[in-house]
Motif scaffolding. Structure first.
Motif, short mmCIF file in Angstrom:
data_model
loop_
_atom_site.label_atom_id
_atom_site.label_comp_id
_atom_site.label_asym_id
_atom_site.label_seq_id
_atom_site.Cartn_x
_atom_site.Cartn_y
_atom_site.Cartn_z
N GLY A 115 0.84 -1.18 0.00
CA GLY A 115 0.00 0.00 0.00
C GLY A 115 0.87 1.23 0.00
O GLY A 115 1.59 1.52 -0.95
N ASP A 116 0.86 1.95 1.12
CA ASP A 116 1.72 3.12 1.27
C ASP A 116 3.06 2.73 1.88
O ASP A 116 3.89 3.61 2.16
CB ASP A 116 1.04 4.17 2.15
CG ASP A 116 -0.27 4.66 1.52
OD1 ASP A 116 -0.27 4.88 0.30
OD2 ASP A 116 -1.25 4.80 2.25
N SER A 150 7.88 -1.54 -9.35
CA SER A 150 6.95 -0.43 -9.21
C SER A 150 7.52 0.86 -9.79
O SER A 150 6.78 1.67 -10.37
CB SER A 150 6.58 -0.23 -7.74
OG SER A 150 5.87 -1.35 -7.24
N ARG A 208 0.31 1.71 -3.55
CA ARG A 208 -1.15 1.64 -3.49
C ARG A 208 -1.77 2.21 -4.76
O ARG A 208 -2.73 1.65 -5.32
CB ARG A 208 -1.66 2.40 -2.26
CG ARG A 208 -3.17 2.28 -2.04
CD ARG A 208 -3.62 3.17 -0.89
NE ARG A 208 -2.96 2.87 0.36
CZ ARG A 208 -3.37 1.94 1.21
NH1 ARG A 208 -4.43 1.21 0.92
NH2 ARG A 208 -2.72 1.75 2.34
N GLU A 209 -1.24 3.34 -5.24
CA GLU A 209 -1.76 3.98 -6.46
C GLU A 209 -1.47 3.12 -7.68
O GLU A 209 -2.31 3.02 -8.59
CB GLU A 209 -1.13 5.36 -6.62
CG GLU A 209 -1.43 6.33 -5.50
CD GLU A 209 -0.55 7.56 -5.57
OE1 GLU A 209 -0.72 8.36 -6.50
OE2 GLU A 209 0.32 7.72 -4.68
N ALA A 211 -1.19 -0.09 -7.71
CA ALA A 211 -2.07 -1.25 -7.65
C ALA A 211 -3.43 -0.91 -8.25
O ALA A 211 -4.01 -1.70 -9.02
CB ALA A 211 -2.25 -1.71 -6.20
N THR A 212 -3.93 0.27 -7.95
CA THR A 212 -5.19 0.72 -8.51
C THR A 212 -5.11 0.83 -10.03
O THR A 212 -6.09 0.60 -10.74
CB THR A 212 -5.58 2.09 -7.91
OG1 THR A 212 -5.66 1.96 -6.50
CG2 THR A 212 -6.92 2.57 -8.46
N ALA A 213 -3.91 1.16 -10.52
CA ALA A 213 -3.70 1.31 -11.96
C ALA A 213 -3.35 -0.01 -12.64
O ALA A 213 -2.99 -0.03 -13.83
CB ALA A 213 -2.59 2.33 -12.21
N GLY A 214 -3.42 -1.12 -11.90
CA GLY A 214 -3.22 -2.43 -12.51
C GLY A 214 -1.85 -3.03 -12.34
O GLY A 214 -1.51 -4.04 -12.97
N PRO A 216 -0.25 -4.15 -9.14
CA PRO A 216 -0.12 -4.42 -7.71
C PRO A 216 1.16 -5.18 -7.39
O PRO A 216 1.68 -5.93 -8.22
CB PRO A 216 -1.35 -5.29 -7.41
CG PRO A 216 -1.61 -6.01 -8.70
CD PRO A 216 -1.26 -5.02 -9.78
N ASN A 304 -1.73 -12.54 -11.49
CA ASN A 304 -0.97 -11.37 -11.06
C ASN A 304 0.52 -11.56 -11.33
O ASN A 304 1.20 -10.67 -11.85
CB ASN A 304 -1.23 -11.14 -9.56
CG ASN A 304 -0.42 -9.98 -8.99
OD1 ASN A 304 0.78 -10.09 -8.84
ND2 ASN A 304 -1.09 -8.90 -8.66
#
Length: 342
Positions: A115-116, A150, A208-209, A211-214, A216, A304
């Motif tokens: 996440g963060d 990431s 976290r951001e 992950a939201t954008a695909g 993770p 994933n």
């Protein structure tokens, strides 16, 4: 130089360095030894280690904990046949299961979802306020880690490529030292080092951001395939204490923070704050179709990992993406969900 040659050249040196931090408690030459790789990021794995739960659950084994700085080093140790279990990020696992490494291990647990607790931070002195502003700058990250994965995803999202910046291979503590010297403009790393960087830096993007954008990333518990085949009872016991740790994080956060603080060497309040930045699954979520799945029905975590393999291949980080079947075969679902809920 080929990656396999690099591994052969550095395997002994890497093991010598990481082997310095070994807990040989409960050592008895008459017992078989379970060799576990751990990292100092805040997780249930540290709760298990600090409380000695695995030692209690498996009194007929010696439990040997070895601290590693990154997933790349853990992959090297698995290749050398030095480990039975490991706490390792999803990107190194995707790399490890792909050619040319083809490491014979399986994913048996999800320690946390990033996440963060992983993020890209720029030094305040640089004046950089977004990822696009990193063009031409020096960025530190641990190569072949989830942070590296990431970072590449963040650059791509901002319209940049790895060739548009100067990437520097730095383990977390080394990145902090480089940061303090002004040798790097930004760093993508994880806790607890991340919190030190945030004191004098600006967060540009967190996992976290992404992950939201695909894109993770996860911290996973892996087990040697040979060990799992020979000692499934020990794998069950290990899973149960890791599940107990997740329950402790959710239901008794003070106890979890106390254990993590003792392992990392920070205050309990700092540990509580760091734990709050990760995403920890419940036993029901762990065995849902989205994650590990159940025996005979592998969950979406295989997809994933295959997606991560494809991305790594597109970034020329590995030779080619492995097929989905490779990752489905590498998810250890034996006994699920019962073993986590008994």
């Amino acid at each position: 130089m080929k990656l396999t040659r690099l591994i052969a050249s550095f395997a002994l040196g890497a093991l010598a360095v990481t082997g310095c931090a070994v807990d040989n408690s409960n050592s008895d030459d008459s017992k078989p030894t379970i060799r576990i790789a751990y990292q100092s990021f805040p997780s249930g794995d540290l709760v298990v280690k600090n409380n000695g739960w695995l030692e209690e659950a498996l009194p007929d084994y010696n439990i040997k904990w070895t601290k590693f700085d990154s997933g790349a080093d853990i992959n090297t140790a698995f290749i050398a046949g030095e480990l039975d279990f490991g706490a390792i990020g999803s990107s190194p696992v995707a790399r490890g299961l792909s050619a040319p490494l083809n490491i014979p291990y399986q994913v048996a647990f999800v320690l946390d979802v990033a996440g963060d607790n992983e993020a890209l931070v720029a030094r305040n002195e640089t004046g950089i306020t977004d990822v696009a502003g990193l063009r031409g700058k020096r960025i530190g990250t641990a190569f072949a880690s989830t942070a590296h994965y990431s970072l590449l995803a963040a650059l791509e999202q901002a319209g940049l490529s790895a060739s548009d910046v100067n990437l520097v291979d730095l383990q977390p503590q080394a990145s902090l030292a480089a940061w303090e010297r002004g040798d790097v403009d930004a760093v993508y790393t994880w806790l607890p080092t991340l919190d030190e960087l945030r004191k004098t830096g600006t967060t540009l993007i967190a996992s976290r951001e992404l992950a939201t954008a695909g894109k993770p990333t996860l911290d996973l518990g892996v087990v040697s395939t040979a060990f799992a085949n020979e000692h499934s009872d020990a794998v069950d016991a290990w899973r149960k204490v890791e599940t107990r740790a997740l329950t402790t994080i959710a239901d008794d956060p003070d106890a979890a923070a106390k254990a993590v603080a003792a392992e990392i060497g920070i205050t309990q309040d700092e540990a509580a704050n760091q734990l709050s930045q990760g995403v920890f699954l419940t036993p029901e979520e762990l065995t849902s179709p989205e994650w590990l799945g159940t025996e005979g029905s592998v969950g979406n975590i295989a997809v994933n990992l295959q997606s991560a393999s494809e991305f790594l291949a597109s970034q020329n980080q590995i030779d080619a993406a492995a097929p989905l079947q490779t990752f489905q075969d590498a998810i250890y679902t034996k006994g699920l969900p019962g073993v986590l809920t008994d």
